[in-house]
Scaffold this motif. Structure first.
Motif, PDB file in Angstrom:
ATOM      1  N   SER A  87       6.422  30.658 -28.694  1.00 14.62           N
ATOM      2  CA  SER A  87       7.145  29.455 -28.317  1.00 14.62           C
ATOM      3  C   SER A  87       8.515  29.229 -28.819  1.00 14.62           C
ATOM      4  O   SER A  87       9.456  28.887 -28.068  1.00 14.62           O
ATOM      5  N   ARG A 142       1.182  24.688 -27.948  1.00 12.96           N
ATOM      6  CA  ARG A 142       1.866  23.717 -26.688  1.00 12.96           C
ATOM      7  C   ARG A 142       2.134  24.380 -25.848  1.00 12.96           C
ATOM      8  O   ARG A 142       3.386  25.097 -26.184  1.00 12.96           O
ATOM      9  N   THR A 143       1.593  24.570 -24.888  1.00  6.68           N
ATOM     10  CA  THR A 143       2.169  25.574 -23.837  1.00  6.68           C
ATOM     11  C   THR A 143       3.573  24.972 -22.992  1.00  6.68           C
ATOM     12  O   THR A 143       3.827  25.718 -22.226  1.00  6.68           O
ATOM     13  N   ASP A 144       3.839  23.453 -23.214  1.00 12.60           N
ATOM     14  CA  ASP A 144       5.042  23.077 -22.626  1.00 12.60           C
ATOM     15  C   ASP A 144       6.121  24.013 -23.114  1.00 12.60           C
ATOM     16  O   ASP A 144       7.258  24.310 -22.457  1.00 12.60           O
ATOM     17  N   ARG A 145       6.091  24.250 -24.270  1.00 14.88           N
ATOM     18  CA  ARG A 145       7.175  24.814 -24.999  1.00 14.88           C
ATOM     19  C   ARG A 145       7.214  26.653 -24.505  1.00 14.88           C
ATOM     20  O   ARG A 145       8.038  27.275 -24.908  1.00 14.88           O
ATOM     21  N   GLN A 159       6.877  27.174 -21.089  1.00 13.80           N
ATOM     22  CA  GLN A 159       7.495  27.160 -19.970  1.00 13.80           C
ATOM     23  C   GLN A 159       8.813  27.929 -19.690  1.00 13.80           C
ATOM     24  O   GLN A 159       8.988  28.613 -18.433  1.00 13.80           O
ATOM     25  N   LYS A 160       9.318  27.898 -20.601  1.00 10.66           N
ATOM     26  CA  LYS A 160      10.862  28.572 -20.443  1.00 10.66           C
ATOM     27  C   LYS A 160      10.695  30.280 -20.333  1.00 10.66           C
ATOM     28  O   LYS A 160      11.601  30.804 -20.001  1.00 10.66           O
ATOM     29  N   ALA A 218      -2.478  28.685 -23.890  1.00 13.60           N
ATOM     30  CA  ALA A 218      -2.801  27.712 -24.999  1.00 13.60           C
ATOM     31  C   ALA A 218      -3.550  28.080 -26.046  1.00 13.60           C
ATOM     32  O   ALA A 218      -4.915  28.578 -25.674  1.00 13.60           O
TER      33      ALA A 218
END
Length: 279
Positions: A12, A36-39, A41-42, A52
């Motif tokens: 990430s 955290r997969t949200d980090r 996404q970039k 994850a």
């Protein structure tokens, strides 16, 4: 030719992010893993596949490897990059925190190696890259638990290299020096929280100041130098067993090999501005 598949943990940010992007640019199908997969996404626009994964959770690791093999049928490269440094005097650091550092930095890496080895043995090829540190060859004050994990991962990597060789699997250690990532600031925060008040306060404050200094930041190498070393290792027909790269790595490892213990102690103490006597 079958596209090669790579898994990079701790993808990430920092070294993991740079490594995932480098391998993707080389034509690998890359799974970038983080809690955290949200980090992650970039990284998706570059083609990195977010995954994850918590390297302290058996079910999470097992599910992640199963998912990759189900989608691609193989794993060619594992880059064990997930890790952190929680600094503080050995007297001050809670034992549970010491255990957690070993869970993340050592047991998580080796468990993932265990999980990818059956696939690599079947295909008679593969590369496991363990990101340790120059801190796996030398010591600094207030970093006992961190150095302990990195020394341990170095030794385990050596043993695994011998065991995996007959199956066509390479095991490589990357030993970063000073790298421009979030690591230094996080370590500085930890050492202040843990030992910033009490008998080790002078040492803790000196080390935190050193970790945050502009001079230190200017000298640190970009994460891309580690990514380049990983790329060199995984594409080499016969990779080196170790790559010491980044600011200070080679000279400090060499100094540790040459200098007597107390001479090296003095060198490191001066480098971080450590007081010579307790207050």
């Amino acid at each position: 030719m079958t596209t090669k598949i790579a898994l990079v943990t701790g993808a990430s940010s920092g070294i993991g992010e740079a490594t995932a992007l480098k391998l993707q640019a080389l034509g690998y199908t890359v799974y970038g893993a983080a809690r955290r997969t949200d980090r992650l996404q970039k990284l998706a626009p570059a083609g990195i596949r977010p995954l994850a994964m918590d390297v302290t959770d058996e079910e999470s690791m097992h599910a992640g490897i199963k998912h990759i093999i189900a989608e691609t049928g193989r794993i060619d490269v594992l880059v064990n990059n997930a890790g952190y440094g929680s600094y503080g005097a050995l007297e001050d650091v809670p034992i549970d925190e010491g255990r957690r550092q070993f869970e993340v930095n050592v047991f998580g890496a080796i468990r993932l190696a265990q999980l990818v080895l059956p696939s690599m043995r079947t295909q008679r090829s593969g590369t496991i890259v363990n990101i340790t540190s120059m801190g796996g060859k030398l010591h600094t004050p207030l970093g006992g638990w961190y150095h302990g994990t990195k020394f341990a991962l170095e030794a385990l990597s050596d043993c695994l290299r011998l065991e995996a060789k007959p199956f066509g699997i390479d095991v490589v250690v990357i030993e970063p020096g000073g790298i421009a990532t979030e690591w230094g600031e996080i370590a500085a925060d930890h050492v202040e929280q843990t030992s910033g008040n009490g008998p080790y306060a002078a040492q803790a404050n000196a080390l935190a100041t050193s970790l945050r200094s502009e001079a230190n930041a200017r000298r640190n190498s970009p994460p891309s130098v580690i990514a380049d070393a990983v790329a060199k290792a995984v594409t080499a027909r016969r990779p080196k067993t170790r790559y010491a790269v980044g600011f200070g790595a080679r000279p400090l490892i060499a100094a540790r090999a040459i200098l007597p213990d107390r001479a090296f102690d003095a060198l490191i103490s001066r480098a971080v501005g450590l007081p010579t006597k307790a207050a």
